[in-house]
Design a protein around this motif. Structure first.
Motif, PDB file in Angstrom:
ATOM      1  N   ASN A  71       0.806  -1.221   0.000  1.00  0.00           N
ATOM      2  CA  ASN A  71       0.000   0.000   0.000  1.00  0.00           C
ATOM      3  C   ASN A  71       0.839   1.271   0.000  1.00  0.00           C
ATOM      4  OD1 ASN A  71      -2.414  -1.400  -0.073  1.00  0.00           O
ATOM      5  ND2 ASN A  71      -2.604  -1.498   2.154  1.00  0.00           N
ATOM      6  N   ASN A  72       1.949   1.273   0.742  1.00  0.00           N
ATOM      7  CA  ASN A  72       2.792   2.472   0.799  1.00  0.00           C
ATOM      8  C   ASN A  72       3.348   2.834  -0.574  1.00  0.00           C
ATOM      9  OD1 ASN A  72       2.378   2.752   3.525  1.00  0.00           O
ATOM     10  ND2 ASN A  72       4.303   1.783   4.126  1.00  0.00           N
ATOM     11  N   ARG A  73       3.748   1.818  -1.337  1.00  0.00           N
ATOM     12  CA  ARG A  73       4.292   2.081  -2.673  1.00  0.00           C
ATOM     13  C   ARG A  73       3.196   2.561  -3.619  1.00  0.00           C
ATOM     14  NH1 ARG A  73       7.870  -2.049  -5.569  1.00  0.00           N
ATOM     15  NH2 ARG A  73       8.393  -0.150  -6.713  1.00  0.00           N
ATOM     16  N   VAL A  74       1.998   1.997  -3.487  1.00  0.00           N
ATOM     17  CA  VAL A  74       0.876   2.458  -4.307  1.00  0.00           C
ATOM     18  C   VAL A  74       0.610   3.935  -4.033  1.00  0.00           C
ATOM     19  CG1 VAL A  74      -1.621   2.242  -4.688  1.00  0.00           C
ATOM     20  CG2 VAL A  74      -0.200   0.192  -4.553  1.00  0.00           C
ATOM     21  N   GLU A  75       0.633   4.333  -2.760  1.00  0.00           N
ATOM     22  CA  GLU A  75       0.397   5.730  -2.404  1.00  0.00           C
ATOM     23  C   GLU A  75       1.505   6.635  -2.944  1.00  0.00           C
ATOM     24  OE1 GLU A  75      -2.256   7.287  -0.875  1.00  0.00           O
ATOM     25  OE2 GLU A  75      -3.158   5.337  -1.342  1.00  0.00           O
ATOM     26  N   THR A  76       2.753   6.157  -2.887  1.00  0.00           N
ATOM     27  CA  THR A  76       3.876   6.951  -3.403  1.00  0.00           C
ATOM     28  C   THR A  76       3.713   7.215  -4.891  1.00  0.00           C
ATOM     29  OG1 THR A  76       5.418   6.089  -1.747  1.00  0.00           O
ATOM     30  CG2 THR A  76       6.378   6.996  -3.758  1.00  0.00           C
ATOM     31  N   PHE A  77       3.384   6.165  -5.645  1.00  0.00           N
ATOM     32  CA  PHE A  77       3.203   6.330  -7.088  1.00  0.00           C
ATOM     33  C   PHE A  77       1.974   7.187  -7.403  1.00  0.00           C
ATOM     34  CE2 PHE A  77       6.020   2.573  -7.445  1.00  0.00           C
ATOM     35  CZ  PHE A  77       6.872   3.031  -8.430  1.00  0.00           C
ATOM     36  N   LYS A  78       0.930   7.071  -6.579  1.00  0.00           N
ATOM     37  CA  LYS A  78      -0.262   7.889  -6.811  1.00  0.00           C
ATOM     38  C   LYS A  78       0.056   9.370  -6.624  1.00  0.00           C
ATOM     39  CE  LYS A  78      -3.676   8.088  -3.827  1.00  0.00           C
ATOM     40  NZ  LYS A  78      -4.878   7.710  -3.031  1.00  0.00           N
ATOM     41  N   GLU A  79       0.832   9.701  -5.590  1.00  0.00           N
ATOM     42  CA  GLU A  79       1.226  11.092  -5.374  1.00  0.00           C
ATOM     43  C   GLU A  79       2.056  11.611  -6.541  1.00  0.00           C
ATOM     44  OE1 GLU A  79       0.263  13.339  -2.990  1.00  0.00           O
ATOM     45  OE2 GLU A  79      -1.178  11.708  -2.682  1.00  0.00           O
ATOM     46  N   TYR A  80       2.912  10.748  -7.071  1.00  0.00           N
ATOM     47  CA  TYR A  80       3.700  11.115  -8.256  1.00  0.00           C
ATOM     48  C   TYR A  80       2.774  11.478  -9.418  1.00  0.00           C
ATOM     49  CZ  TYR A  80       6.307  10.101 -12.575  1.00  0.00           C
ATOM     50  OH  TYR A  80       6.837  10.153 -13.841  1.00  0.00           O
ATOM     51  N   LEU A  81       1.743  10.655  -9.642  1.00  0.00           N
ATOM     52  CA  LEU A  81       0.797  10.920 -10.728  1.00  0.00           C
ATOM     53  C   LEU A  81       0.042  12.227 -10.496  1.00  0.00           C
ATOM     54  CD1 LEU A  81      -0.748   7.353 -11.261  1.00  0.00           C
ATOM     55  CD2 LEU A  81       0.921   8.498 -12.724  1.00  0.00           C
ATOM     56  N   LYS A  82      -0.386  12.458  -9.263  1.00  0.00           N
ATOM     57  CA  LYS A  82      -1.164  13.657  -8.955  1.00  0.00           C
ATOM     58  C   LYS A  82      -0.347  14.925  -9.169  1.00  0.00           C
ATOM     59  CE  LYS A  82      -3.753  13.458  -5.194  1.00  0.00           C
ATOM     60  NZ  LYS A  82      -4.179  13.128  -3.803  1.00  0.00           N
ATOM     61  N   ILE A  83       0.935  14.873  -8.813  1.00  0.00           N
ATOM     62  CA  ILE A  83       1.777  16.063  -8.917  1.00  0.00           C
ATOM     63  C   ILE A  83       2.260  16.290 -10.347  1.00  0.00           C
ATOM     64  CG2 ILE A  83       3.976  17.091  -8.199  1.00  0.00           C
ATOM     65  CD1 ILE A  83       3.570  15.630  -5.493  1.00  0.00           C
ATOM     66  N   THR A  84       2.696  15.214 -11.006  1.00  0.00           N
ATOM     67  CA  THR A  84       3.302  15.374 -12.340  1.00  0.00           C
ATOM     68  C   THR A  84       2.282  15.322 -13.468  1.00  0.00           C
ATOM     69  OG1 THR A  84       3.677  12.997 -12.678  1.00  0.00           O
ATOM     70  CG2 THR A  84       5.392  14.246 -11.510  1.00  0.00           C
ATOM     71  N   GLN A  85       1.165  14.597 -13.242  1.00  0.00           N
ATOM     72  CA  GLN A  85       0.165  14.371 -14.293  1.00  0.00           C
ATOM     73  C   GLN A  85       0.778  13.652 -15.498  1.00  0.00           C
ATOM     74  OE1 GLN A  85      -3.404  15.477 -14.046  1.00  0.00           O
ATOM     75  NE2 GLN A  85      -2.552  15.227 -11.997  1.00  0.00           N
ATOM     76  N   LEU A  86       1.742  12.768 -15.220  1.00  0.00           N
ATOM     77  CA  LEU A  86       2.451  12.063 -16.292  1.00  0.00           C
ATOM     78  C   LEU A  86       2.545  10.569 -16.004  1.00  0.00           C
ATOM     79  CD1 LEU A  86       5.570  14.395 -16.763  1.00  0.00           C
ATOM     80  CD2 LEU A  86       3.575  14.262 -18.272  1.00  0.00           C
TER      81      LEU A  86
END
Length: 347
Positions: A71-86
């Motif tokens: 779950n922690n890694r899923v959240e990390t990648f989700k934050e990456y998507l939200k910030i970068t939109q890439l």
């Protein structure tokens, strides 16, 4: 880099994208496109279509996972998507061979590619497909495939799904879709930093409860799913599981699960394979040398190599509604990161 969610520089990635576009390092597609990517290493070729895939296909079970996610890694990648939109790192999805897709591939590979280059002895060729009729033909062929299987990128997949539940407009992720017979499956070695306060001879003796144990004069690679090579105390050992290679459910004969159920859990008291720091997963190009080196320099106390898991057993495990232990498979080929990028803001 555009693809390092753990780097601490995620807010800068969007700015870097605009810099690359301004400098001509990256170019936006003038119209919606699918790409055909060929990756060739020596005589081995893989051909797959790169494009965006609906996250909803994960929810419906059309896209199937074979490993659990943290779950922690899923959240990390989700934050990456939200910030970068890439999406700059395609998930690798595989499927049974499909005649219609093979015909389309043949049509394009007999024409000049849109781009081609070589990196680290690997040849890459790209064909851009932007004609609406061809795109529709590819999409129809892909929709006719009952199941797609995640080969590489479980955390990226599920972070995209999680993000889409927060923002329903972000309901796609970047993926490459390959026939499973064009994938090569390798292994991750299990490296342990504990013997759970046992002496080496006691540990080896306890292995005989679940394995036939033989000391080797030199390294020998596993030849089947029930065979394992173990290095400990300066010696190689050959382990043969006492389980049957036809036992059901399939998970019970998966090599990585055998290591967990018959070694890590009962002998080393390792319960959580994702969080316990006493086990590490290493993909070694030369396991006979690298396992020995890492144990001899006391980075670990023992290392175990297993036989690569056959694809049919991966599928059977998924169809049994089971999941493999983490880092059970290492798939090749892997597309280059950042070569093709999906920008949420231009979809």
């Amino acid at each position: 880099s555009l693809i390092q969610p753990h780097s601490g520089k995620t807010p800068e990635i969007r700015k870097r994208l605009h810099t690359f576009l301004r400098q001509g390092v990256l170019v936006r597609d003038p119209s919606p496109s699918i790409y055909l990517l060929q990756i060739q290493t020596g005589d081995s070729k893989s051909l797959g279509f790169v494009g965006s895939v609906q996250t909803g296909r994960l929810s419906t079970g059309e896209i199937k996972a074979h490993e659990d996610v943290e779950n922690n890694r899923v959240e990390t990648f989700k934050e990456y998507l939200k910030i970068t939109q890439l999406n700059a790192e395609p998930v690798v999805l595989c499927h049974p061979p499909n005649k219609e897709l093979e015909d389309i591939c043949y049509q394009f590979t007999n024409s000049l590619p849109f781009a081609e280059f070589k990196r680290k002895e690997i040849d890459y060729k790209l064909w851009r497909i932007d004609h609406p009729i061809l795109i529709d033909r590819i999409n129809k062929a892909l929709k006719s495939i009952r199941s797609l299987y995640i080969a590489d990128g479980h955390h990226r997949c599920f972070s995209s799904l999680s993000y889409s539940k927060e923002d329903k407009t972000k309901d796609q992720f970047l993926a490459i879709l390959l026939p499973h017979d064009q994938l090569q499956i390798d292994h991750f070695c299990r490296m342990f930093s504990t013997l759970n306060e046992m002496r080496i001879d006691h540990f080896v003796a306890k292995l005989s409860n679940n394995f036939k144990v033989k000391r080797l004069s030199s390294y020998k690679a596993p030849q089947s799913i029930l065979e394992f090579s173990m290095y400990i105390g300066g010696s190689w050992f050959w382990l043969t599981s006492k389980r049957s290679d036809t036992t059901t459910p399939t998970l019970n004969r998966i090599p990585t699960n055998i290591i967990y159920e018959d070694i890590a859990k009962p002998l080393l008291s390792i319960q959580n394979l994702q969080k316990d720091k006493r086990i590490a997963y290493r993909h070694y190009e030369n396991p006979s040398q690298q396992i020995k080196e890492d144990v001899d320099k006391s980075e670990y106390v023992l290392g175990i190599q297993h036989y690569p898991i056959p694809f049919k057993d991966i599928i059977a495990t998924v169809e049994d509604s089971d999941l493999l232990p983490p880092k059970s498979t290492h798939f090749r080929p892997k597309p280059l990161h950042g070569m093709l990028i999906f920008d949420f803001l231009t979809q």
